[in-house]
Design a protein around this motif. Structure first.
Motif, PDB file in Angstrom:
ATOM      1  N   PRO A 171       0.795  -1.230   0.000  1.00 32.37           N
ATOM      2  CA  PRO A 171       0.000   0.000   0.000  1.00 32.37           C
ATOM      3  C   PRO A 171       0.830   1.285   0.000  1.00 32.37           C
ATOM      4  CG  PRO A 171       0.045  -0.943   2.201  1.00 32.37           C
ATOM      5  CD  PRO A 171       0.749  -1.926   1.296  1.00 32.37           C
ATOM      6  N   ALA A 172       2.118   1.200   0.331  1.00 33.95           N
ATOM      7  CA  ALA A 172       2.945   2.410   0.472  1.00 33.95           C
ATOM      8  C   ALA A 172       2.972   3.261  -0.800  1.00 33.95           C
ATOM      9  CB  ALA A 172       4.355   2.037   0.915  1.00 33.95           C
ATOM     10  N   PRO A 173       3.293   2.686  -1.975  1.00 37.80           N
ATOM     11  CA  PRO A 173       3.308   3.531  -3.178  1.00 37.80           C
ATOM     12  C   PRO A 173       1.945   4.137  -3.499  1.00 37.80           C
ATOM     13  CG  PRO A 173       4.436   1.457  -3.587  1.00 37.80           C
ATOM     14  CD  PRO A 173       3.729   1.312  -2.286  1.00 37.80           C
ATOM     15  N   LEU A 174       0.874   3.404  -3.181  1.00 39.98           N
ATOM     16  CA  LEU A 174      -0.470   3.901  -3.492  1.00 39.98           C
ATOM     17  C   LEU A 174      -0.827   5.100  -2.623  1.00 39.98           C
ATOM     18  CD1 LEU A 174      -2.390   0.516  -3.882  1.00 39.98           C
ATOM     19  CD2 LEU A 174      -1.082   1.798  -5.578  1.00 39.98           C
ATOM     20  N   ILE A 175      -0.560   5.006  -1.309  1.00 35.79           N
ATOM     21  CA  ILE A 175      -0.879   6.111  -0.405  1.00 35.79           C
ATOM     22  C   ILE A 175       0.031   7.306  -0.675  1.00 35.79           C
ATOM     23  CG2 ILE A 175      -0.964   6.847   2.008  1.00 35.79           C
ATOM     24  CD1 ILE A 175      -3.227   4.983   1.154  1.00 35.79           C
ATOM     25  N   PHE A 176       1.308   7.040  -0.897  1.00 40.26           N
ATOM     26  CA  PHE A 176       2.227   8.147  -1.192  1.00 40.26           C
ATOM     27  C   PHE A 176       1.837   8.841  -2.501  1.00 40.26           C
ATOM     28  CE2 PHE A 176       5.813   5.948   1.368  1.00 40.26           C
ATOM     29  CZ  PHE A 176       5.309   6.498   2.538  1.00 40.26           C
ATOM     30  N   SER A 177       1.367   8.050  -3.480  1.00 37.53           N
ATOM     31  CA  SER A 177       0.935   8.656  -4.745  1.00 37.53           C
ATOM     32  C   SER A 177      -0.289   9.532  -4.522  1.00 37.53           C
ATOM     33  CB  SER A 177       0.624   7.571  -5.780  1.00 37.53           C
ATOM     34  OG  SER A 177      -0.576   6.890  -5.460  1.00 37.53           O
ATOM     35  N   LEU A 178      -1.167   9.103  -3.599  1.00 38.35           N
ATOM     36  CA  LEU A 178      -2.350   9.884  -3.249  1.00 38.35           C
ATOM     37  C   LEU A 178      -1.941  11.224  -2.645  1.00 38.35           C
ATOM     38  CD1 LEU A 178      -5.527   9.349  -3.123  1.00 38.35           C
ATOM     39  CD2 LEU A 178      -5.154   8.951  -0.690  1.00 38.35           C
ATOM     40  N   VAL A 179      -0.939  11.192  -1.771  1.00 41.60           N
ATOM     41  CA  VAL A 179      -0.459  12.411  -1.113  1.00 41.60           C
ATOM     42  C   VAL A 179       0.090  13.398  -2.143  1.00 41.60           C
ATOM     43  CG1 VAL A 179       1.311  13.320   0.434  1.00 41.60           C
ATOM     44  CG2 VAL A 179       0.000  11.304   1.105  1.00 41.60           C
ATOM     45  N   LEU A 180       0.942  12.925  -3.042  1.00 43.56           N
ATOM     46  CA  LEU A 180       1.532  13.815  -4.045  1.00 43.56           C
ATOM     47  C   LEU A 180       0.475  14.354  -5.002  1.00 43.56           C
ATOM     48  CD1 LEU A 180       4.211  12.706  -2.889  1.00 43.56           C
ATOM     49  CD2 LEU A 180       5.115  12.748  -5.204  1.00 43.56           C
ATOM     50  N   ALA A 181      -0.474  13.511  -5.396  1.00 41.30           N
ATOM     51  CA  ALA A 181      -1.544  13.980  -6.284  1.00 41.30           C
ATOM     52  C   ALA A 181      -2.366  15.072  -5.601  1.00 41.30           C
ATOM     53  CB  ALA A 181      -2.440  12.815  -6.681  1.00 41.30           C
ATOM     54  N   ALA A 182      -2.617  14.903  -4.303  1.00 44.17           N
ATOM     55  CA  ALA A 182      -3.366  15.915  -3.549  1.00 44.17           C
ATOM     56  C   ALA A 182      -2.589  17.222  -3.463  1.00 44.17           C
ATOM     57  CB  ALA A 182      -3.692  15.399  -2.149  1.00 44.17           C
ATOM     58  N   ASN A 183      -1.295  17.130  -3.202  1.00 41.05           N
ATOM     59  CA  ASN A 183      -0.470  18.337  -3.106  1.00 41.05           C
ATOM     60  C   ASN A 183      -0.361  19.065  -4.442  1.00 41.05           C
ATOM     61  OD1 ASN A 183      -0.003  17.933  -0.393  1.00 41.05           O
ATOM     62  ND2 ASN A 183       1.968  16.918  -0.690  1.00 41.05           N
ATOM     63  N   PHE A 184      -0.156  18.293  -5.511  1.00 39.35           N
ATOM     64  CA  PHE A 184      -0.061  18.919  -6.833  1.00 39.35           C
ATOM     65  C   PHE A 184      -1.407  19.533  -7.244  1.00 39.35           C
ATOM     66  CE2 PHE A 184       3.500  15.700  -7.956  1.00 39.35           C
ATOM     67  CZ  PHE A 184       4.443  16.525  -7.360  1.00 39.35           C
ATOM     68  N   GLY A 185      -2.479  18.765  -7.083  1.00 31.31           N
ATOM     69  CA  GLY A 185      -3.801  19.249  -7.481  1.00 31.31           C
ATOM     70  C   GLY A 185      -4.251  20.449  -6.671  1.00 31.31           C
ATOM     71  N   GLY A 186      -3.920  20.450  -5.375  1.00 29.21           N
ATOM     72  CA  GLY A 186      -4.325  21.556  -4.522  1.00 29.21           C
ATOM     73  C   GLY A 186      -3.681  22.873  -4.883  1.00 29.21           C
ATOM     74  N   THR A 187      -2.585  22.810  -5.624  1.00 34.83           N
ATOM     75  CA  THR A 187      -1.882  24.028  -6.036  1.00 34.83           C
ATOM     76  C   THR A 187      -2.697  24.849  -7.023  1.00 34.83           C
ATOM     77  OG1 THR A 187       0.181  22.756  -5.820  1.00 34.83           O
ATOM     78  CG2 THR A 187       0.344  24.873  -6.935  1.00 34.83           C
ATOM     79  N   ALA A 188      -3.670  24.250  -7.672  1.00 35.52           N
ATOM     80  CA  ALA A 188      -4.370  24.900  -8.783  1.00 35.52           C
ATOM     81  C   ALA A 188      -5.358  25.984  -8.355  1.00 35.52           C
ATOM     82  CB  ALA A 188      -5.099  23.854  -9.621  1.00 35.52           C
TER      83      ALA A 188
END
Length: 425
Positions: free
Chosen positions: A134-151
């Protein structure tokens, strides 16, 4: 004397925040109260609280937390997550690629921590069902949230601060930041798919089990769902129009929260647990600490040093971008932005730097905050959920190993974007 005292409190506070042994909210709030009660700065009085605490930011946070909490109670977010699973039809690349897009989209209109809390359970369910790490999946979720939230102005806490300080509107954030966010998300999706998803092997029978989940039982009340979504959409429309309507963002969010509570029948005591009080008091403490640095002249000194790089805009913007990103990656994006805001204001008003530098600060803080486990609250929350699921500690290095390259890639692209879009003005 007052300058030495304030710097000492600042250094000790950030040291404790970096160590992470104590709650960041308690450390920041206690530091702010220490400066207030020491009476070494004349303006630090309860009667002047509005001068050093930005209640536009605080009101925006509380209002959106209330609205999201009511919407979450309808089962809407779980419904979307299961819908993504069904639409993928067993294609892992489509499944996890869709999750990156959906996470980024929701994060643009919710705060990052809420997005992680909403979508982590379904990703953990998927990883357990398919026997995946699950580590890559949760970490990918975190980065997607951080990148998307920048918009958007409300998508990431640093942007909330920047929006309030700069006076830039909701549409301005989308216009200035959406292009680079879209580019970074595309590159990140390709990187994640090639490095992780392409190597995954699962049994089709396990995928079919996930696709057979009953969506009809997820929504608790269609009537409440319609009410909540209607209020949420009305708030987004009001954010888009708030400059023309002459309403502050906090007024829009709090008014929406009031309507949502009236329609749902929920009161403040029902929603108290859903409001992230740690985040609220963390911001309050940082506001007090930042104002203390401004009052004793520290931020003016720093802005004068940075202004020496203003031989051309590209050099200055690059310096601010990487300084914010590197420091924010280790001590947190929100603390860095809180300190940088008065510095940026001085650069604009005193040294004549174009207001485009606000977007440089946003890109540096939001993207750079993804680098380490302590860079943003979403990173720490995602890691904590992962530790609970795996029943073992996740080290600082493990998160860094996953996030460092995507973060560096995002900052390189951000730097190029800044040079192309703002460097020639």
């Amino acid at each position: 004397m007052e300058r030495i005292f304030t710097i000492t409190v600042f250094v000790i506070t950030y040291y404790l925040i970096i160590r992470g042994k104590l709650k960041r909210s308690i450390v920041a709030f206690s530091a702010g109260m220490l400066i207030v009660t020491a009476k070494i700065i004349e303006d630090f009085k309860t009667s002047n609280v509005g001068t050093y605490i930005d209640f536009n930011t605080i009101g925006l946070l509380i209002g959106m937390m209330i609205v999201v909490a009511i919407l979450r109670g309808t089962g809407f977010f779980e419904y979307v997550a299961i819908g993504v699973v069904k639409i993928s039809r067993g294609n892992l690349k489509l499944l996890f690629g869709s999750f990156i897009v959906v996470t980024a989209l929701f994060s643009a209109f919710l705060d990052n921590v809420t997005t992680i809390l909403l979508f982590s359970p379904i990703l953990l369910l998927i990883s357990d069902s398919l026997d995946l790490n699950p580590a890559p999946l949760i970490f990918s979720l975190v980065l997607a949230a951080n990148f998307g939230g920048t918009a958007t102005m409300i998508g990431d806490p640093p942007n909330i601060l920047i929006g309030s300080a700069s006076g830039e509107g909701f549409l301005s954030f989308i216009y200035q930041l959406f292009p680079i966010v879209a580019i970074v998300l595309l590159l990140y999706g390709l990187f994640f798919t090639k490095k992780y998803i392409a190597r995954m092997e699962v049994q089709q029978s396990k995928l079919r089990h996930l696709m057979n989940l009953d969506m009809s039982k997820i929504i608790t009340s269609k009537r409440e769902l319609i009410k909540s979504i209607s209020v949420f959409l009305a708030i987004i429309i009001a954010f888009i129009l708030h400059e023309r309507l002459d309403y502050e963002a906090a007024t829009v969010a709090l008014a929406g929260a009031a309507v949502a509570m009236l329609l749902s029948g929920k009161d403040f005591s029902d929603l108290a647990r859903d409001i992230e009080w740690d985040t609220i008091f963390f911001f309050i403490g940082l506001f007090m600490l930042s104002y203390g640095l401004k009052a004793v002249g520290i931020t003016d000194m720093v802005s004068n040093v940075i202004a020496r790089a203003y031989t051309n805009e590209v050099l200055l913007y690059t310096l601010v971008l990487w300084l914010t990103a590197v420091v924010g990656g280790f001590i947190g994006a929100v603390p860095v932005v809180t300190v940088m805001i008065p510095i940026i204001k001085t650069l604009i008003t005193v040294h004549g730097v174009p207001s485009d530098i606000w977007w440089v600060l946003s890109i540096g803080a939001c993207f750079g905050g993804s680098a380490t486990m302590t860079g943003a609250a979403a990173n720490m929350v995602g890691t904590a959920l992962l530790e609970k699921n795996m029943n073992k500690a996740m080290g600082f290095r493990e998160y860094l190993r996953f996030a460092l390259f995507p973060t560096f890639m995002s900052l390189i692209m951000g730097n190029i974007y800044i040079i192309v879009r703002y460097g020639g003005r």
